[in-house]
Scaffold this active site. Structure first.
Site, PDB file in Angstrom:
ATOM      1  CD  GLU A 244      -2.138   2.137   1.797  1.00 28.34           C
ATOM      2  OE1 GLU A 244      -1.678   3.153   1.187  1.00 28.34           O
ATOM      3  OE2 GLU A 244      -2.548   2.160   2.955  1.00 28.34           O
TER       4      GLU A 244
ATOM      5  CB  CYS B 266      -1.457   7.044   2.007  1.00 31.05           C
ATOM      6  SG  CYS B 266      -2.616   6.152   3.055  1.00 31.05           S
TER       7      CYS B 266
END
Length: 557
Positions: free
Chosen positions: A301, A336
């Site tokens: 990720e 993020c």
């Protein structure tokens, strides 16, 4: 503790508060309470009362020969010392991981009672984190390690608590649900199972020091793996205390090892231990290095250069402007999923979106932590990026573009301290190969690029989105379903929000969060994410006969 004893112990703990009256210290409306499991007081964490973050290996909390001093993000004073594991000290971690077989600590045939154990641990931990005193403890701990506003920190703790609540009771064993298919003859049936990898590693970033590592850690444990956990050293205190809470709730001490080290040492551990699977959340550069060196046994990720497209239909201006501010600048953009680029149709620009956005950004301040230290981008790096973008023909700074006045804060130079910033780039320049890489460079802070487009330029926008290399979150803001469908059908971002309320941030525990378009992409939070990341498929074919009484050996084939 035996498995049965652990479950019974956990259930008994559910009926008792972890807080004793003697520990209560009230300050105003909120309790400042150090829970029984904790080894740090986040309200007193300072140069005067520093905390030593320890390693955990083979069920024992241990020190290393050296420690890394950690500066307080607000004033630069040393307020924590984190164990600094060297390559010469990794063997206990390697040996501990090697003690777990490929078949894991549990699976549907081996130690299945551990599914119930982790259902009980999750239920107890969820109940504990719901106690106001424990909730406030973790909120403050998160704020001290990774400065963010009270609202942002509270949301992180609450999402984590709700995740644990979701997987209480029988929900853990439901993750390992099998299926069967009829065979070709009597006595034959094929069964599909979710199977653990065995020894695994979780490497977690700084920005969500509780939510990201805990959700991935528990997913790994639920599926039967043994975990070595590495959090960013700047915020490792949060998971150190969380592991102590999980032990208090009945988690076996040896199920998780916790290492503090620099990058090279962790890389050496991965090379020597050869874990069956590694989950990495962090920068794309490191992700690609690990993918190569671990021969693909990894889920990622990684970086999120996340975009938002505002369609031609303008409505709910105040709400949309507020959401743009939150997506780009809450937690000073250190998510993020933060909005890195805003592609706004000219109708929005002419209706006054930028004035609304600038006014909302102007409310942010250090005093209430709606502006906070930037832990991975220095002021020099920020200013270099701004200067480079300003050289693009037609570029202009909409607001920000400067560092904060040094007289207003004591943030140390090793961290960033700059204004929420937006720079507008003409779409004709943005799309050019010579500028595209610069325009799509992620600055992990309060920074975004704004691009105005007109209806006839929508294909240029789609081309820009097609060329991106990060596919984490995205938002399509419109009430026009045909417009939404055109964008949705032409993009791949793993978590895409669409509709007039669409955002890029705020991922809760109730839906998949993760990138798409990459077979290595990892998800988080949901049963589907846990099964994808932390288990593999195993088919077992039962073939028990009977064999016909008149069966004879046939000719060879």
């Amino acid at each position: 503790l035996t498995i049965r004893t652990s479950i019974m112990f956990s259930r008994r703990l559910c009926t008792r508060s972890v807080i004793t009256q003697a520990q209560r210290q009230l300050s105003g409306a909120k309790a400042q309470v150090v829970p029984a499991f904790a080894s740090v007081n986040p309200w007193k964490l300072s140069k005067a009362e520093p905390h030593h973050v320890l390693n955990l290996v083979d069920g024992e909390w241990k020190r290393t020969a050296n420690e890394i001093p950690m500066p307080d993000p607000w004033n630069g004073e040393e307020f924590m010392r984190v164990q600094d594991t060297k390559v010469s000290e990794i063997d206990p971690f390697v040996k501990s991981l090697a003690s777990c077989p490929k078949s894991g600590l549990h699976n549907v045939y081996k130690n299945p009672e551990r599914y119930r154990l982790y259902g009980a641990v999750s239920a107890k931990a969820a109940a504990m984190m719901k106690q106001p005193e424990v909730l406030e403890f973790f909120i403050k701990l998160v704020q001290r390690a990774a400065p963010k506003s009270y609202v942002q920190a509270k949301a992180e703790v609450e999402v984590t608590q709700q995740f644990l609540e979701n997987f209480g009771g029988d929900q853990v064993r439901f993750l390992a649900r099998s299926f069967g298919v009829a065979g070709d003859r009597t006595g034959q049936i094929s069964t599909g199972h979710r199977w653990p990898f065995g020894p695994v590693v979780v490497i977690a970033p700084f920005n969500f020091p509780l939510e990201i590592p805990l959700l991935q850690l528990m997913g790994a444990l639920y599926m039967g793996n043994k975990v070595c956990l590495k959090s960013d050293s700047k915020v490792a205190v949060v998971m150190e205390q969380t592991l102590r809470m999980l032990h208090h709730c009945g988690m076996p001490l040896t199920d998780v090892d916790f290492i503090n080290s620099d990058g090279p040492t962790m890389h050496a551990l991965l090379m020597k231990a050869e874990p069956r699977m590694t989950l990495f959340t962090g920068s794309s550069k490191v992700a690609e290095l690990l993918a190569r060196d671990l021969h693909g046994k990894i889920k990622l990720e990684d970086a999120g250069w996340d975009w938002k497209v505002l369609g031609p239909d303008v409505s709910e201006m105040d709400f949309v402007a507020y959401t743009c501010d939150q997506d780009a600048y809450a937690y000073s953009g250190q998510k993020c999923s933060a909005q890195s680029a805003l592609f706004a149709h000219g109708n929005w620009m002419r209706a006054g979106l930028l004035d609304k956005l600038k006014a909302l950004v102007g409310r942010r301040q250090l005093a209430d932590s709606t502006i906070v230290p930037i832990l991975t981008v220095t002021n020099d790096r920020f200013l270099q990026h701004v200067a480079a973008l300003k050289k693009i023909p037609g570029a202009k700074v909409l607001f920000g573009g400067e560092v904060l006045d040094p007289a207003t804060h004591s943030i140390p130079a090793c961290y960033g301290s700059f204004q929420p910033t937006a720079i507008q780039i003409p779409i004709e320049q943005f799309s050019k190969p010579e500028y595209y890489g610069l325009c799509t460079t992620e600055i992990f802070g309060p920074f975004q690029v704004v691009v105005q487009y007109e209806t006839e330029q929508l294909d240029m926008v789609l081309d820009c989105l097609e060329r991106t290399t990060a596919h984490l979150t995205a938002a399509i803001v419109s009430k026009d379903t045909q417009f939404q469908n055109k964008i949705l059908g032409s993009t791949v971002n793993g978590t895409t929000y669409t509709g007039i309320c669409a955002r890029t941030t705020g991922a809760p525990q109730n839906h998949w969060f993760g990138p798409a378009g990459d077979p290595r992409g990892a998800g988080i939070g949901t049963p589907e994410a846990i099964k994808l990341v932390w288990s593999c498929h195993r088919e077992i074919v039962h073939d028990h006969g009977p064999i016909a009484a008149d069966w004879t050996v046939p000719p060879p084939s």
